[in-house]
Design a protein around this motif. Structure first.
Motif, PDB file in Angstrom:
ATOM      1  N   GLY A 189       0.809  -1.213   0.000  1.00 42.79           N
ATOM      2  CA  GLY A 189       0.000   0.000   0.000  1.00 42.79           C
ATOM      3  C   GLY A 189       0.843   1.264   0.000  1.00 42.79           C
ATOM      4  N   LEU A 190       1.976   1.247   0.723  1.00 39.21           N
ATOM      5  CA  LEU A 190       2.855   2.420   0.746  1.00 39.21           C
ATOM      6  C   LEU A 190       3.554   2.620  -0.582  1.00 39.21           C
ATOM      7  N   VAL A 191       4.019   1.548  -1.205  1.00 39.21           N
ATOM      8  CA  VAL A 191       4.684   1.668  -2.514  1.00 39.21           C
ATOM      9  C   VAL A 191       3.725   2.253  -3.540  1.00 39.21           C
ATOM     10  N   ALA A 257       9.406  10.083   0.627  1.00 37.82           N
ATOM     11  CA  ALA A 257      10.775   9.560   0.644  1.00 37.82           C
ATOM     12  C   ALA A 257      11.120   8.957  -0.715  1.00 37.82           C
ATOM     13  N   GLU A 258      12.299   9.254  -1.203  1.00 38.04           N
ATOM     14  CA  GLU A 258      12.689   8.848  -2.547  1.00 38.04           C
ATOM     15  C   GLU A 258      13.031   7.364  -2.604  1.00 38.04           C
ATOM     16  N   ARG A 259      12.694   6.752  -3.727  1.00 36.07           N
ATOM     17  CA  ARG A 259      13.000   5.349  -4.006  1.00 36.07           C
ATOM     18  C   ARG A 259      12.558   4.445  -2.856  1.00 36.07           C
ATOM     19  N   GLY A 261      10.341   2.027  -2.636  1.00 38.30           N
ATOM     20  CA  GLY A 261      10.241   0.608  -2.941  1.00 38.30           C
ATOM     21  C   GLY A 261      11.583  -0.088  -2.981  1.00 38.30           C
ATOM     22  N   ARG A 262      12.635   0.622  -3.396  1.00 33.38           N
ATOM     23  CA  ARG A 262      13.962   0.025  -3.488  1.00 33.38           C
ATOM     24  C   ARG A 262      14.730   0.110  -2.166  1.00 33.38           C
ATOM     25  N   THR A 263      14.243   0.929  -1.268  1.00 33.67           N
ATOM     26  CA  THR A 263      15.001   1.218  -0.049  1.00 33.67           C
ATOM     27  C   THR A 263      14.417   0.582   1.199  1.00 33.67           C
ATOM     28  N   ILE A 264      13.111   0.332   1.233  1.00 32.39           N
ATOM     29  CA  ILE A 264      12.464  -0.059   2.478  1.00 32.39           C
ATOM     30  C   ILE A 264      12.991  -1.385   3.018  1.00 32.39           C
ATOM     31  N   LEU A 265      13.342  -2.340   2.161  1.00 32.16           N
ATOM     32  CA  LEU A 265      13.868  -3.609   2.667  1.00 32.16           C
ATOM     33  C   LEU A 265      15.211  -3.412   3.354  1.00 32.16           C
ATOM     34  N   GLY A 279      18.606  13.241   3.348  1.00 29.89           N
ATOM     35  CA  GLY A 279      18.132  14.040   2.223  1.00 29.89           C
ATOM     36  C   GLY A 279      17.052  13.353   1.422  1.00 29.89           C
ATOM     37  N   ASN A 280      17.074  12.020   1.414  1.00 30.19           N
ATOM     38  CA  ASN A 280      16.044  11.261   0.705  1.00 30.19           C
ATOM     39  C   ASN A 280      14.840  10.938   1.582  1.00 30.19           C
ATOM     40  N   GLY A 281      14.906  11.329   2.873  1.00 28.66           N
ATOM     41  CA  GLY A 281      13.751  11.136   3.749  1.00 28.66           C
ATOM     42  C   GLY A 281      13.869  10.019   4.742  1.00 28.66           C
TER      43      GLY A 281
END
Length: 329
Positions: A189-191, A257-259, A261-265, A279-281
């Protein structure tokens, strides 16, 4: 000298509703064990002077995350930190995240078997795994109550909590499987920025550590904000990567927050990648005291409560530590 052991069972915790009779029957075979069963917070509070007078060497708490945090808070009110008994945790609740970090993180039946093997061996206090954790003390709620816990969250944590209650636990799913399903649905849902989950909460922060200036963050919309004194959350997550000292780990992810989906894991594993930057959140801290300025709802070890409003800080400090015993397998 015989080790004195008190077991506190919350009869209304998730797994205890069906397994209480079996647990009580097995514990009754041990003369060193006194077993207390409570069915309300009022009964638990009334029990504390009795427990203190019994002067146990070990207190075994059999319940879920909320039962554990409430009981530990009551114990801190009656004992000085340096005189607290050892604590053992049985996974008697619905999610059992706290027991997963510092308790007997197996099924309730296997955890009880492990306790009984320890009792059969004479309940040795040496040779087991003893770990210390602080407890968060939370003030500034709308109702004025003082609360204790080991996991605090807001933002998407609240949407995830409602999804778990409505769609997962209501179907009888419990334990880490239920938390895993909730996590997958929430992250999806967040992605996708689904409004059922993507609802940034404006939060201002002031973080305090001894002998250093406070770290302040102006109000910003947060999609995830979590604070904990646990090392491991459910499914092995360790979403705190700050290197400074402090009993409380805090991670904040801003809306947009940037990227993501690629960063949350990487965030959930506590391992930085090149996108995990302020800087990206993405920010993580360790601290001893937090002041949160927000107007909304939070989850403290499964209990939902409202803040006192944006001008009244929600203050999170630490007490303890408490020593948790895990007997040998």
């Amino acid at each position: 000298m015989m080790v004195r052991i008190c077991v506190l069972t919350n009869a209304k915790s998730g797994h205890n509703r069906k397994g209480l009779a079996r647990l009580a029957a097995r514990l009754s075979a041990y003369g060193a064990v006194t077993h207390y069963v409570t069915r309300s917070p009022e009964e638990a509070r009334a029990l504390m002077p009795v427990l203190y007078d019994a002067a146990p060497d070990v207190v075994i708490i059999n319940g879920g995350d909320g039962t554990i945090s409430a009981t530990l808070g009551l114990m801190l009110e009656h004992w000085r930190a340096e005189t607290l008994p050892l604590v053992m945790l049985l996974p008697g609740g619905t999610s059992n995240m706290t027991a997963g970090d510092i308790g007997l993180a197996s099924s309730p039946a296997r955890a009880l078997d492990r306790v009984c093997r320890w009792l059969d061996a004479g309940a040795p206090l040496e040779g087991g795994d003893i770990r210390s954790r602080h407890i968060m003390r939370v003030t500034g709620a709308a109702d004025g109550a003082v609360r204790y816990g080991m996991f605090l969250g807001t933002g998407a944590i609240m949407q995830a909590t409602r999804f778990a209650h409505d769609k997962v636990h209501s179907r009888g799913l419990r334990g880490e499987w239920s938390l895993g399903l909730t996590l997958i649905r929430t992250l999806w849902g967040l992605v996708r920025q689904d409004r059922r989950f993507y609802q940034p909460t404006p939060v201002g922060l002031a973080l305090h550590r001894p002998e250093t200036p406070p770290v302040c963050r102006a109000e910003a919309p947060m999609i995830i904000l979590v604070a904990s004194t646990l090392d491991r959350l459910f499914l092995g997550m360790r979403p705190f990567w700050a290197q400074e000292s402090g009993s409380i780990g805090l991670t904040a992810i801003r809306g947009g927050a940037e990227r993501f989906g690629r960063t949350i894991l990487s965030v959930l594993r506590g391992r930085l990648n090149r996108h995990t930057t302020p800087g990206n959140g993405y920010e993580s801290f360790r601290t001893e005291r937090i002041e949160m300025y927000l107007d909304g709802e939070l989850n403290l070890d499964g209990e939902l409560f409202m803040t006192g409003g944006g001008q009244t800080p929600l203050v999170v400090s630490v007490e303890g530590p408490i020593r948790f015993l895990r007997p040998p397998q």
